[in-house]
Design an enzyme around this catalytic site. Structure first.
Site, PDB file in Angstrom:
ATOM      1  N   ARG A  18       0.804  -1.221   0.000  1.00  8.36           N
ATOM      2  CA  ARG A  18       0.000   0.000   0.000  1.00  8.36           C
ATOM      3  C   ARG A  18       0.844   1.282   0.000  1.00  8.36           C
ATOM      4  NH1 ARG A  18      -3.532  -2.397   4.906  1.00  8.36           N
ATOM      5  NH2 ARG A  18      -1.615  -3.613   5.082  1.00  8.36           N
ATOM      6  N   THR A  82       0.922 -13.093   8.996  1.00  8.06           N
ATOM      7  CA  THR A  82       1.528 -12.825  10.315  1.00  8.06           C
ATOM      8  C   THR A  82       1.613 -14.095  11.172  1.00  8.06           C
ATOM      9  OG1 THR A  82      -0.670 -11.993  10.937  1.00  8.06           O
ATOM     10  CG2 THR A  82       1.006 -10.358  10.475  1.00  8.06           C
ATOM     11  N   ASP A 105       5.561  -2.046  11.654  1.00 11.72           N
ATOM     12  CA  ASP A 105       5.102  -0.794  11.046  1.00 11.72           C
ATOM     13  C   ASP A 105       4.326   0.102  12.012  1.00 11.72           C
ATOM     14  OD1 ASP A 105       2.789  -2.315  11.252  1.00 11.72           O
ATOM     15  OD2 ASP A 105       2.076  -1.881   9.227  1.00 11.72           O
ATOM     16  N   GLY A 142      -7.893  -4.204  12.209  1.00 12.10           N
ATOM     17  CA  GLY A 142      -8.692  -5.295  12.752  1.00 12.10           C
ATOM     18  C   GLY A 142      -9.413  -4.798  14.003  1.00 12.10           C
ATOM     19  N   ASN A 230       0.601   2.010   6.961  1.00 12.93           N
ATOM     20  CA  ASN A 230       0.326   1.228   5.754  1.00 12.93           C
ATOM     21  C   ASN A 230       0.379   2.082   4.495  1.00 12.93           C
ATOM     22  OD1 ASN A 230      -0.109  -1.232   7.160  1.00 12.93           O
ATOM     23  ND2 ASN A 230      -2.123  -0.477   7.757  1.00 12.93           N
ATOM     24  N   ARG A 336      30.485  23.198   4.777  1.00  8.43           N
ATOM     25  CA  ARG A 336      30.483  21.777   4.423  1.00  8.43           C
ATOM     26  C   ARG A 336      31.425  21.000   5.329  1.00  8.43           C
ATOM     27  NH1 ARG A 336      32.264  22.274  -1.433  1.00  8.43           N
ATOM     28  NH2 ARG A 336      32.375  20.009  -1.275  1.00  8.43           N
TER      29      ARG A 336
HETATM   30  C1  UD1 Z   1      -2.352  -5.970  11.141  1.00  7.27           C
HETATM   31  C2  UD1 Z   1      -3.375  -6.814  11.902  1.00  7.27           C
HETATM   32  C3  UD1 Z   1      -4.592  -5.947  12.217  1.00  7.27           C
HETATM   33  C4  UD1 Z   1      -4.146  -4.711  12.990  1.00  7.27           C
HETATM   34  C5  UD1 Z   1      -3.068  -3.956  12.254  1.00  7.27           C
HETATM   35  C6  UD1 Z   1      -2.479  -2.862  13.146  1.00  7.27           C
HETATM   36  C7  UD1 Z   1      -3.088  -9.097  11.036  1.00  7.27           C
HETATM   37  C8  UD1 Z   1      -3.659 -10.165  10.166  1.00  7.27           C
HETATM   38  N1  UD1 Z   1      -3.759  -7.940  11.075  1.00  7.27           N
HETATM   39  O1  UD1 Z   1      -2.955  -5.575   9.899  1.00  7.27           O
HETATM   40  O2  UD1 Z   1      -5.525  -6.688  12.998  1.00  7.27           O
HETATM   41  O3  UD1 Z   1      -5.267  -3.873  13.246  1.00  7.27           O
HETATM   42  O4  UD1 Z   1      -1.979  -4.834  11.912  1.00  7.27           O
HETATM   43  O5  UD1 Z   1      -1.538  -2.096  12.484  1.00  7.27           O
HETATM   44  O6  UD1 Z   1      -2.079  -9.316  11.665  1.00  7.27           O
HETATM   45  N2  UD1 Z   1       4.329  -9.345   8.169  1.00  7.27           N
HETATM   46  C9  UD1 Z   1       5.284 -10.335   8.120  1.00  7.27           C
HETATM   47  N3  UD1 Z   1       5.035 -11.452   7.383  1.00  7.27           N
HETATM   48  C10 UD1 Z   1       3.883 -11.635   6.697  1.00  7.27           C
HETATM   49  C11 UD1 Z   1       2.904 -10.612   6.759  1.00  7.27           C
HETATM   50  C12 UD1 Z   1       3.150  -9.488   7.500  1.00  7.27           C
HETATM   51  O7  UD1 Z   1       6.335 -10.217   8.729  1.00  7.27           O
HETATM   52  O8  UD1 Z   1       3.749 -12.676   6.072  1.00  7.27           O
HETATM   53  C13 UD1 Z   1       4.595  -8.140   8.946  1.00  7.27           C
HETATM   54  C14 UD1 Z   1       4.559  -6.868   8.103  1.00  7.27           C
HETATM   55  O9  UD1 Z   1       5.860  -6.587   7.610  1.00  7.27           O
HETATM   56  C15 UD1 Z   1       4.087  -5.826   9.082  1.00  7.27           C
HETATM   57  C16 UD1 Z   1       3.277  -6.608  10.103  1.00  7.27           C
HETATM   58  O10 UD1 Z   1       3.584  -7.973   9.906  1.00  7.27           O
HETATM   59  O11 UD1 Z   1       5.166  -5.177   9.715  1.00  7.27           O
HETATM   60  C17 UD1 Z   1       1.780  -6.387   9.941  1.00  7.27           C
HETATM   61  O12 UD1 Z   1       1.406  -6.652   8.608  1.00  7.27           O
HETATM   62  P1  UD1 Z   1       0.472  -5.658   7.808  1.00  7.27           P
HETATM   63  O13 UD1 Z   1       0.351  -6.180   6.424  1.00  7.27           O
HETATM   64  O14 UD1 Z   1       0.899  -4.266   7.996  1.00  7.27           O
HETATM   65  O15 UD1 Z   1      -0.911  -5.930   8.562  1.00  7.27           O
HETATM   66  P2  UD1 Z   1      -2.124  -4.920   8.688  1.00  7.27           P
HETATM   67  O16 UD1 Z   1      -2.980  -5.045   7.474  1.00  7.27           O
HETATM   68  O17 UD1 Z   1      -1.662  -3.581   9.039  1.00  7.27           O
HETATM   69 MG    MG Z   2       0.145  -2.658   9.084  1.00  5.07          MG
END
Ligand code: UD1
Ligand code: MG
Length: 483
Positions: A18, A82, A105, A142, A230, A336
């Site tokens: 995103r 996750t 993040d 979530g 995001n 500099r």
């Molecule tokens: C996630 C939560 C959501 C919450 C939100 C808060 C899940 C399914 N959802 O959503 O409930 O409200 O964070 O910010 O967890 N990551 C990995 N490996 C993966 C996928 C993700 O390491 O396979 C890491 C990403 O790099 C990121 C973090 O997990 O740092 C969260 O992933 P992201 O895609 O940002 O989840 P959200 O949609 O924000």
């Molecule tokens: Mg996120």
């Protein structure tokens, strides 16, 4: 509180689709640091037995950021959600009984909040404790579905919300504390039943709840702490909060900041008491400013070290330079790398310096370039002076002694030495050393020719006359044209 039964897991493998970026999400910056660095630093004071960072996209670059901060990395390839990220981290958690899990993040979370989360988890003998927050606009997050006032039955991702659940404004921060034994057994039951075919860590919450395990949610006191990044707009929001916290911390220690919302200060910057920072100033990197200084509008200082009572006039750019007590620079000065202005030195407008050491009380008031140069104390460098330090192959030094007077518009061709107390005549191109107390003069001698200009004008006027006369003789043509 001893935390040697605790591990920290940071999920940082995702791409960050995103953000629409070639850079992995957790390597984006806010508040002067990468997102993932903020999170590792927030967790460090918990003194967990291990901090494990799950890496995937641009794994090497992420590892290069977190490993110097004593974190270990595990590779998640491909990234199947996750929950899958947790399974990849499992073997690195050793004998930890609890884990604090954080997304890579959400960088605003504070150490105190994490400590309170662990305490609530231990005191409540919970299987999982979620850090939640109540947001005016919960979209994108979530939602926390409560079972009772204190316990939780599920986390429902935005894409899977029912119409009723859409109105829930308590959100999941994705920061949790888990009792690992119970968590692993619940995660084993989770299936990738969503449109991305990913294993969601959040689905383990419903499993735990259905097994009558205790799942708690702790509401963050300051909801800004859970902001996730995001999108680019999220990054800007988070950056704004970090900058505000830093400015407030400096104001609390006696720094005046005018129109604070326009001033950008990196986290490691130090500023002394009674220093005044005017609007639209940027203080970056490891900049350190003493007491009673004034940094005027539009100036950008990066890795600069300033003593006390230094004045930076408007619109100066300073990088990797040292300014001792009572120095004044600008407006519009550019210092500099490797510039050192000693006590009371003055560098004025449209002056550029590089690897230049300017002695105590010396003045470089205007329109000058000093590169690879030393200027002794109390010397005066006239307007338009230039050191020719580069011959197209190598850089060469210029050494100006103490009490030297360099006349305006002089060119000093390096390597060259100007002895103590010497004078350089204005407009000279100096290629040879000048002895102490001597005069260096290197320019064509002036010749005055009396009456030359008046004669020139007479000659020109005479040459013009016949032309004017001939144009008067053709009046008929002109009248024709007018028709
Ligand atoms: C996630 C939560 C959501 C919450 C939100 C808060 C899940 C399914 N959802 O959503 O409930 O409200 O964070 O910010 O967890 N990551 C990995 N490996 C993966 C996928 C993700 O390491 O396979 C890491 C990403 O790099 C990121 C973090 O997990 O740092 C969260 O992933 P992201 O895609 O940002 O989840 P959200 O949609 O924000
Ligand atoms: Mg996120």
């Amino acid at each position: 509180m001893s935390n040697n039964d605790l591990a920290i897991v940071i999920l940082a493998a995702g791409k960050g689709t995103r953000l629409k970026s070639s850079l992995a999400k957790v390597l984006h910056r806010a508040g002067g640091r990468t997102l993932v660095e903020h999170i590792v630093r927030a967790g460090a004071p918990l003194k967990a037995r291990e901090t494990v960072v799950v890496v995937g996209h641009q794994a090497e670059q992420v590892a290069a950021v977190v490993e110097p901060l004593d974190a270990v990395t595990v590779l998640q390839q491909p990234q199947n959600g996750t929950g899958h990220a947790m399974l990849v981290a499992k073997r690195s958690l050793g004998r930890a009984k609890l884990a604090v899990v954080l997304p890579g993040d959400a960088p605003l979370v504070r150490t105190e909040t994490l400590k309170a989360l662990v305490t609530a988890h231990r005191n409540g003998s919970a299987a999982a404790t979620i850090l939640s927050a109540v947001l005016a606009d919960p979209s994108g997050y979530g939602r926390v579905v409560r079972k009772s006032e204190t316990t939780v039955s599920a986390i429902v991702e935005e894409s899977q919300l029912t119409d009723e659940q859409r109105d829930i404004n308590e959100i999941n921060s994705a920061i949790y504390c888990f009792t690992l034994e119970k968590f692993w057994s619940a995660l084993a039951q989770v299936r990738p039943n969503n449109k991305h075919r990913e294993l969601y860590l959040t689905d383990a919450i419903a499993v735990l709840s259905s097994r009558s395990e205790t799942v708690l949610a702790q509401v963050a006191a300051d909801s800004r702490e859970v902001l996730g990044c995001n999108t680019r707009a999220d990054l800007a929001d988070v950056d704004r909060v970090f900058r505000e916290w830093k400015r407030n911390a400096l104001m609390d220690t006696g720094v005046t900041i005018q129109l604070p919302e326009t001033v950008l200060i990196d986290p490691d910057v130090i500023v002394g008491e009674d220093t005044i920072i005017e609007p639209a100033v940027q203080l970056l990197g490891k900049t350190k400013i003493g007491a009673r200084c004034t940094i005027r509008t539009g100036s950008v200082l990066t890795d600069a070290v300033l003593g006390d009572e230094v004045t930076v006039e408007p619109h100066c750019v300073v990088a990797q330079s040292r300014l001792d007590d009572r120095v004044i620079i600008g407006p519009f000065a550019r210092l500099r790398i490797g510039t050192h202005l000693k006590r009371g030195a003055r560098v004025g407008n449209f002056v550029e310096t590089k690897k230049a050491v300017i002695g105590e009380g010396a003045k470089v008031p205007h329109l000058t370039y000093l590169g690879d140069a030393k200027v002794g104390p109390k010397s005066n460098i006239g307007a338009g002076t230039i050191t020719c330090n580069y011959d197209g192959f190598h850089k060469h030094p210029t050494n100006i002694g103490k009490g030297v007077f360099i006349g305006s518009d002089s060119v000093l061709v390096a390597p060259v030495r100007i002895g103590d107390g010497a004078y350089i005549a204005a407009g000279s191109t100096i290629t040879d050393n000048v002895p102490p107390q001597g005069l260096g003069i290197a320019r064509g001698r002036q010749v005055n020719k009396p009456g030359w200009a008046a004669k020139k004008r007479r000659d020109l006027a005479a040459a013009e006359k016949p032309k004017k006369a001939s144009s008067k003789r053709k009046p008929r043509r002109r009248s024709k044209k007018r028709k």
